[in-house]
Design a protein around this motif. Structure first.
Motif: not given
Length: 176
Positions: A32-57
């Motif tokens: 809803r906030r990005c004009r590019d589906r690829g960016i939305a997919e990348d940001l989704t992946s980055e969010t879950f990666l950061a979540a796993f890293q933050t939670a793991g730490a």
């Protein structure tokens, strides 16, 4: 071979359980906030990666974050702010939803489309603060943190952004 502490395994399980439930919500947030589906997919992946890293730490320190949708959407907001911080690209504007079935809703839908068009014309800092404050419902202090500004500077930016928005909004723009 060293065994993982129970709290670390519990954190990993909580995140995996949340992943299936949260993936559509997090992707939808970015779509809803990005004009590019690829960016939305990348940001989704980055969010879950950061979540796993933050939670793991946090789990390794014995203090995992409160795993849940509010926390994950907070991570998402940070990833979106990181993405747009210092970039010349415009802040995304939500795609208008499908036209509503009732004629009574058309005026509100038209106002929304006009507002989004006006928002797209503003400078990147103005769009960023308005999107965070009014679309994402962040407090001024949260906006400041996400934009890397002081609260006072963010308040001033918000005043200027609202003034710029009103200046660009067409006369008689409200159709209600």
């Amino acid at each position: 071979m060293s065994a993982q502490p129970d709290h670390q395994r519990d954190t990993q399980r909580a995140l995996l359980a949340l992943y299936d439930e949260a993936l559509p919500t997090v992707y939808g947030y970015f779509a809803r906030r990005c004009r590019d589906r690829g960016i939305a997919e990348d940001l989704t992946s980055e969010t879950f990666l950061a979540a796993f890293q933050t939670a793991g730490a946090g789990a390794q320190r014995g203090a995992p974050p409160p795993i849940g949708m509010p926390w994950l959407l907070g991570v998402s907001r940070h990833k979106l702010a990181d993405h747009y911080r210092g970039r010349p690209d415009p802040v995304p504007v939500a795609e208008p939803p499908e036209p509503p079935g009732g004629a009574d809703d058309w005026d509100a839908e038209l106002d929304r489309m006009i507002a989004e068009n006006v928002l797209a014309k503003l400078t990147e800092p103005h769009r960023a603060v308005l999107v965070l404050r009014y679309m994402d419902d962040c407090s001024v202090s949260e906006c400041a943190q996400l934009l890397g500004r002081t609260v006072h500077a963010t308040e001033a930016l918000l005043v200027r952004a609202k003034r710029a928005f009103r200046k660009e909004y067409p006369e008689g723009g409200s159709h209600e």
